[in-house]
Design a protein around this motif. Structure first.
Motif, PDB file in Angstrom:
ATOM      1  N   ILE A  76       0.811  -1.215   0.000  1.00 37.93           N
ATOM      2  CA  ILE A  76       0.000   0.000   0.000  1.00 37.93           C
ATOM      3  C   ILE A  76       0.845   1.267   0.000  1.00 37.93           C
ATOM      4  O   ILE A  76       0.292   2.362  -0.046  1.00 37.93           O
ATOM      5  CB  ILE A  76      -0.968   0.015   1.204  1.00 37.93           C
ATOM      6  CG1 ILE A  76      -0.210  -0.145   2.519  1.00 37.93           C
ATOM      7  CG2 ILE A  76      -2.008  -1.079   1.056  1.00 37.93           C
ATOM      8  CD1 ILE A  76      -1.104  -0.108   3.743  1.00 37.93           C
ATOM      9  N   SER A  77       2.163   1.122   0.045  1.00 38.02           N
ATOM     10  CA  SER A  77       3.058   2.278   0.019  1.00 38.02           C
ATOM     11  C   SER A  77       3.445   2.624  -1.415  1.00 38.02           C
ATOM     12  O   SER A  77       3.422   1.769  -2.303  1.00 38.02           O
ATOM     13  CB  SER A  77       4.330   2.002   0.817  1.00 38.02           C
ATOM     14  OG  SER A  77       4.068   1.833   2.186  1.00 38.02           O
ATOM     15  N   THR A  78       3.823   3.873  -1.611  1.00 35.10           N
ATOM     16  CA  THR A  78       4.397   4.313  -2.873  1.00 35.10           C
ATOM     17  C   THR A  78       5.606   5.192  -2.556  1.00 35.10           C
ATOM     18  O   THR A  78       5.509   6.082  -1.713  1.00 35.10           O
ATOM     19  CB  THR A  78       3.379   5.119  -3.708  1.00 35.10           C
ATOM     20  OG1 THR A  78       2.870   6.204  -2.920  1.00 35.10           O
ATOM     21  CG2 THR A  78       2.237   4.248  -4.165  1.00 35.10           C
ATOM     22  N   ARG A  79       6.711   4.913  -3.212  1.00 34.92           N
ATOM     23  CA  ARG A  79       7.925   5.680  -2.954  1.00 34.92           C
ATOM     24  C   ARG A  79       7.670   7.170  -3.206  1.00 34.92           C
ATOM     25  O   ARG A  79       7.066   7.549  -4.210  1.00 34.92           O
ATOM     26  CB  ARG A  79       9.070   5.190  -3.854  1.00 34.92           C
ATOM     27  CG  ARG A  79      10.417   5.821  -3.522  1.00 34.92           C
ATOM     28  CD  ARG A  79      11.400   5.625  -4.659  1.00 34.92           C
ATOM     29  NE  ARG A  79      11.750   4.227  -4.863  1.00 34.92           N
ATOM     30  CZ  ARG A  79      12.728   3.595  -4.213  1.00 34.92           C
ATOM     31  NH1 ARG A  79      13.448   4.244  -3.316  1.00 34.92           N
ATOM     32  NH2 ARG A  79      12.988   2.326  -4.478  1.00 34.92           N
ATOM     33  N   ASP A  80       8.124   7.988  -2.256  1.00 34.76           N
ATOM     34  CA  ASP A  80       7.963   9.444  -2.348  1.00 34.76           C
ATOM     35  C   ASP A  80       6.503   9.873  -2.424  1.00 34.76           C
ATOM     36  O   ASP A  80       6.202  10.992  -2.871  1.00 34.76           O
ATOM     37  CB  ASP A  80       8.707  10.006  -3.570  1.00 34.76           C
ATOM     38  CG  ASP A  80      10.202   9.779  -3.490  1.00 34.76           C
ATOM     39  OD1 ASP A  80      10.769   9.957  -2.398  1.00 34.76           O
ATOM     40  OD2 ASP A  80      10.795   9.417  -4.522  1.00 34.76           O
TER      41      ASP A  80
ATOM     42  N   ASN B 178      -1.795  12.690  -4.705  1.00 35.67           N
ATOM     43  CA  ASN B 178      -3.176  13.104  -4.975  1.00 35.67           C
ATOM     44  C   ASN B 178      -4.140  11.923  -5.016  1.00 35.67           C
ATOM     45  O   ASN B 178      -4.965  11.803  -5.924  1.00 35.67           O
ATOM     46  CB  ASN B 178      -3.232  13.895  -6.289  1.00 35.67           C
ATOM     47  CG  ASN B 178      -4.514  14.700  -6.413  1.00 35.67           C
ATOM     48  OD1 ASN B 178      -5.097  15.092  -5.413  1.00 35.67           O
ATOM     49  ND2 ASN B 178      -4.956  14.925  -7.641  1.00 35.67           N
ATOM     50  N   ARG B 179      -4.018  11.020  -4.029  1.00 37.35           N
ATOM     51  CA  ARG B 179      -4.925   9.876  -3.961  1.00 37.35           C
ATOM     52  C   ARG B 179      -5.426   9.713  -2.533  1.00 37.35           C
ATOM     53  O   ARG B 179      -4.667   9.872  -1.573  1.00 37.35           O
ATOM     54  CB  ARG B 179      -4.213   8.589  -4.395  1.00 37.35           C
ATOM     55  CG  ARG B 179      -3.990   8.479  -5.889  1.00 37.35           C
ATOM     56  CD  ARG B 179      -3.150   7.262  -6.227  1.00 37.35           C
ATOM     57  NE  ARG B 179      -3.750   6.022  -5.746  1.00 37.35           N
ATOM     58  CZ  ARG B 179      -3.141   4.836  -5.808  1.00 37.35           C
ATOM     59  NH1 ARG B 179      -1.917   4.748  -6.339  1.00 37.35           N
ATOM     60  NH2 ARG B 179      -3.728   3.765  -5.364  1.00 37.35           N
ATOM     61  N   ALA B 180      -6.706   9.394  -2.415  1.00 41.91           N
ATOM     62  CA  ALA B 180      -7.264   9.058  -1.111  1.00 41.91           C
ATOM     63  C   ALA B 180      -6.840   7.635  -0.727  1.00 41.91           C
ATOM     64  O   ALA B 180      -6.435   6.841  -1.581  1.00 41.91           O
ATOM     65  CB  ALA B 180      -8.784   9.160  -1.150  1.00 41.91           C
ATOM     66  N   PHE B 181      -6.942   7.339   0.556  1.00 43.93           N
ATOM     67  CA  PHE B 181      -6.739   5.969   1.024  1.00 43.93           C
ATOM     68  C   PHE B 181      -8.101   5.422   1.432  1.00 43.93           C
ATOM     69  O   PHE B 181      -8.905   6.102   2.052  1.00 43.93           O
ATOM     70  CB  PHE B 181      -5.763   5.925   2.200  1.00 43.93           C
ATOM     71  CG  PHE B 181      -5.328   4.531   2.553  1.00 43.93           C
ATOM     72  CD1 PHE B 181      -4.577   3.793   1.657  1.00 43.93           C
ATOM     73  CD2 PHE B 181      -5.674   3.959   3.769  1.00 43.93           C
ATOM     74  CE1 PHE B 181      -4.172   2.499   1.968  1.00 43.93           C
ATOM     75  CE2 PHE B 181      -5.282   2.672   4.089  1.00 43.93           C
ATOM     76  CZ  PHE B 181      -4.527   1.946   3.190  1.00 43.93           C
ATOM     77  N   ALA B 182      -8.365   4.173   1.097  1.00 46.19           N
ATOM     78  CA  ALA B 182      -9.700   3.583   1.145  1.00 46.19           C
ATOM     79  C   ALA B 182     -10.321   3.602   2.546  1.00 46.19           C
ATOM     80  O   ALA B 182      -9.627   3.484   3.567  1.00 46.19           O
ATOM     81  CB  ALA B 182      -9.634   2.141   0.641  1.00 46.19           C
TER      82      ALA B 182
ATOM     83  N   VAL C 230       3.006   7.040   9.170  1.00 46.25           N
ATOM     84  CA  VAL C 230       2.241   7.136   7.923  1.00 46.25           C
ATOM     85  C   VAL C 230       2.443   8.548   7.375  1.00 46.25           C
ATOM     86  O   VAL C 230       1.868   9.501   7.896  1.00 46.25           O
ATOM     87  CB  VAL C 230       0.738   6.860   8.139  1.00 46.25           C
ATOM     88  CG1 VAL C 230       0.039   6.734   6.796  1.00 46.25           C
ATOM     89  CG2 VAL C 230       0.517   5.612   8.975  1.00 46.25           C
ATOM     90  N   TYR C 231       3.265   8.659   6.335  1.00 47.17           N
ATOM     91  CA  TYR C 231       3.557   9.955   5.728  1.00 47.17           C
ATOM     92  C   TYR C 231       2.902  10.023   4.352  1.00 47.17           C
ATOM     93  O   TYR C 231       3.091   9.134   3.522  1.00 47.17           O
ATOM     94  CB  TYR C 231       5.068  10.144   5.564  1.00 47.17           C
ATOM     95  CG  TYR C 231       5.798  10.662   6.786  1.00 47.17           C
ATOM     96  CD1 TYR C 231       5.430  10.291   8.078  1.00 47.17           C
ATOM     97  CD2 TYR C 231       6.891  11.516   6.641  1.00 47.17           C
ATOM     98  CE1 TYR C 231       6.121  10.751   9.180  1.00 47.17           C
ATOM     99  CE2 TYR C 231       7.586  11.983   7.740  1.00 47.17           C
ATOM    100  CZ  TYR C 231       7.204  11.598   9.011  1.00 47.17           C
ATOM    101  OH  TYR C 231       7.897  12.060  10.116  1.00 47.17           O
ATOM    102  N   LYS C 232       2.143  11.076   4.136  1.00 44.16           N
ATOM    103  CA  LYS C 232       1.550  11.328   2.828  1.00 44.16           C
ATOM    104  C   LYS C 232       2.266  12.543   2.245  1.00 44.16           C
ATOM    105  O   LYS C 232       2.071  13.672   2.691  1.00 44.16           O
ATOM    106  CB  LYS C 232       0.046  11.567   2.956  1.00 44.16           C
ATOM    107  CG  LYS C 232      -0.684  11.639   1.633  1.00 44.16           C
ATOM    108  CD  LYS C 232      -2.198  11.542   1.814  1.00 44.16           C
ATOM    109  CE  LYS C 232      -2.604  10.113   2.161  1.00 44.16           C
ATOM    110  NZ  LYS C 232      -4.071   9.901   2.003  1.00 44.16           N
TER     111      LYS C 232
END
Length: 245
Positions: A65-69, A123-127, A116-118
């Motif tokens: 569920i993570s994305t780099r940067d 530009n995406r919500a988390f479910a 948890v860093y956004k």
């Protein structure tokens, strides 16, 4: 920002415990002083940077569920960074212990921390989901969300649906935004949980929640501390915990 003169780090009050039971959450403003948050933010930033730099080394739930940067998670159980000891020590301080005991009873213990860093521009919500679906604990557990930065509508704060499904786990479906229990395009998107740096939000493991997209130029930084009964089981297995004393 919280200051030493205005902090409110008392254990949970009766009305807060009632709100947690009836609504699934409560927010306490100014729980941590600015200096406390300054120190733990340095450690958290280091752990996030470590995870971001070593993205391909890990294939756990958080890698899915993570994305780099973009949207980066660090869980204590998989934190090999040099900041891990400082982050764990922060979780075991007396104010956290006393809050945990007033909500979870005398046998409550530290389970783990999570960062948890956004990142700015993610530009995406988390479910919409319930943490219980990932961690079906018996008895249920609690999360203490800590705002390491201001958390608002612009940078992707938490949202919740007060009082919904606190007695059960809803069906969840896998989506690109994570396991989803409520449509992100439904007209009823609950209420935002705006928090200032140093505030905390206590949330039960069945509370339905999501986070919004970060459309700002600021990184949304959050730390959560998971505490549960030291005799709790997950899928029949005893959960490793750390006693507060």
């Amino acid at each position: 920002m919280a200051t030493t003169a205005t902090i409110d780090c008392a254990p949970a009050r009766q009305e807060e415990a009632r709100a947690l039971s009836e609504h699934g959450f409560f927010i306490r403003e100014r729980f941590f002083a600015a200096a406390e948050i300054d120190a733990v933010e340095v450690a958290a930033d280091a752990a996030i940077a470590w995870r971001n730099d070593n993205f391909e080394r890990y294939h756990d739930l958080f890698a899915q569920i993570s994305t780099r940067d973009g949207f980066v998670f660090v869980n204590e159980l998989f934190d090999d960074s040099t900041a891990a000891a400082a982050l764990r020590a922060f979780c075991l301080r007396p104010a956290v212990r006393d809050m945990a005991r007033t909500l979870g009873g005398p046998d409550v213990a530290h389970c783990c921390y999570q960062l948890v860093y956004k990142f700015a521009g993610h530009n995406r919500a988390f479910a919409w989901h319930q943490d219980e679906v990932h961690t079906p604990s018996d008895p249920p557990f609690f999360n203490m969300w800590i705002a390491l930065s201001d958390m608002d509508l612009d940078n992707g704060c938490l949202w919740t649906k007060p009082g919904v499904a606190l007695d059960r786990v809803l069906p969840h479906a896998q989506t690109q935004e994570g396991l989803l229990a409520w449509p992100l395009d439904h007209p009823d998107q609950g209420v935002p949980l705006r928090m200032r740096r140093g505030d905390i939000c206590l949330m039960g493991s069945k509370a339905l929640h999501k986070s919004g997209p970060n459309r700002s130029a600021r990184t949304r930084k959050a730390m959560l501390i998971v505490f549960m009964d030291r005799n709790a089981h997950i899928r029949g297995q005893t959960v490793p915990t750390i006693a507060y004393d």
